[in-house]
Structure formats: C-alpha cells, structure tokens
Write an enzyme that holds these catalytic residues in place. Sequence first.
Site, mmCIF file in Angstrom:
data_model
loop_
_atom_site.group_PDB
_atom_site.id
_atom_site.type_symbol
_atom_site.label_atom_id
_atom_site.label_comp_id
_atom_site.label_asym_id
_atom_site.label_seq_id
_atom_site.Cartn_x
_atom_site.Cartn_y
_atom_site.Cartn_z
ATOM 1 N N ASP A 18 16.186 105.397 36.787
ATOM 2 C CA ASP A 18 14.851 104.912 36.435
ATOM 3 C C ASP A 18 14.401 103.759 37.337
ATOM 4 O O ASP A 18 13.246 103.337 37.315
ATOM 5 C CB ASP A 18 14.774 104.503 34.957
ATOM 6 N N HIS A 65 16.889 99.727 35.245
ATOM 7 C CA HIS A 65 18.080 99.230 34.563
ATOM 8 C C HIS A 65 19.310 99.287 35.466
ATOM 9 O O HIS A 65 19.572 100.322 36.083
ATOM 10 C CB HIS A 65 18.320 100.025 33.276
ATOM 11 N N SER A 110 16.328 95.342 26.932
ATOM 12 C CA SER A 110 17.293 96.360 27.341
ATOM 13 C C SER A 110 18.287 95.858 28.381
ATOM 14 O O SER A 110 19.398 96.395 28.485
ATOM 15 C CB SER A 110 16.561 97.591 27.878
#
Length: 228
Positions: free
Chosen positions: A204, A207, A55
């Site tokens: 979060d 990221h 990601s």
Amino acid sequence: MKRIPSFLYTLLIPILLLACNTEQKEQSAAAGDSTDTAAKTPAAKKKTIVFFGNSLTAAYGLDDPSQGFVGLIQKKIDSLKLNYKVINAGVSGETTSGGNSRIDWLLKQPLDIFVLELGGNDGLRGIPVSETKKNLQAIIDKVHTKYPEAKLVLAGMQIPPNIGQKYASDFRAVYADLAEKNDLTLIPFLLEGVGGEAKLNLPDGIHPTAEGHKILAENVWVEIKDLL
C-alpha cells in the site's frame, strides 16, 4: 570459698539448657521473620509507557504485532533490564478527533510516559490543519491534567506534497509548534528513513514492513531513551 552442693548442679543444668533453647528459638524466629519479610517484599512496580496512535502504532499489516516498533521498544527495554512495561494503544484508522474521544477512557490507568502518534490519517483525508492541531492539543491537555508528572512525547508526521504544498508545510509545522508550546519531547519525523522507500513498506506504500518498523523503533528510541 564454699563448694556448691551437688544437688544444686542437678537443678541448675535443666534451667541453663532451657534458657539456651529459648534463646536459640528466639534467634531462629527473628531470622525467620526477616526471611519472610524479604520474601513478601514485592519487586519494584514497573512504570508504564503508553503508545497512543493509529495503524503505525498498531503495526498494521504485520503477521506478528510484536514486530512493530512498539513491540521492538519493549524488547529493547527488556534487554536493558529497565523497569518499564509498554502498552500499545494503537487503533488502525484513528484520527486526532477519534483519539480525543477515546483518551479519557485510556487515562483511567496510570502512566509515566505518553507517546502521542496521531495525525497521519488527518493529513491523508485533508482535514483542516487547525482541526488536527486543536485535537492534538486537547489530548495533550487531558494527559497533563490527569497525570501532571508524566513525560509526554510527540511523534512528528509529514504528508506528501502532492496533497498541496502549503497544506503539507502547515501540517508538518504543527508538531514542532506543539512540542515547543508544551515542552514535549519531539520525534521530528516518525517515518524518517522509511517513508517513500518501497522496499521498507507494504504494497500500500503507507505501512512499514517488519524491516521498516526496525527503523521506526530506532527513530523513537533515540528520543525517549533519556526519559527512561
């Protein structure tokens, strides 16, 4: 010296004109061939840089993926007029095992530089370090076998010590060990300057934001610029 009869001039003039016209046509044709050849000569084929990761590579959470560090590397390359195109092969949630499973498909296309960014999800899931190392080595071996002239770059990753101090330490050491063993270019820690900085990460806490990705791009660029 005898004078040339006038009727011979009448015959010679058309012949001389025809010869001149023929020479001019040949010169024009030659010039035309040269121009056509130049026009048909293709521009140098761009070399390929593949970013293979999870990601982080995929720029998860950003509205515009081109704001991720991979997209920023392409913009940097374009601004410097370097003859490279970047391919983003990031898949959110990818583990080293998943990467090892899909690398064969990816290697169907030629590449010149391969940037390997995997392992973070292994660490977050507590996958044994030996397993992560084995999978990363398998990916490196497959790239080397398929494209022995390609340059490989390994993006180092770290995980918080709250998962376990020994595990975190062993995990961090994997990247330096693999880089030394395989003579790879190492990005010591992809998230250097970003990891743990709330303002540079999405809610979060994992990221990076667009601003965070700018720092990641610099971390990567410092290590790969000499390879281009």
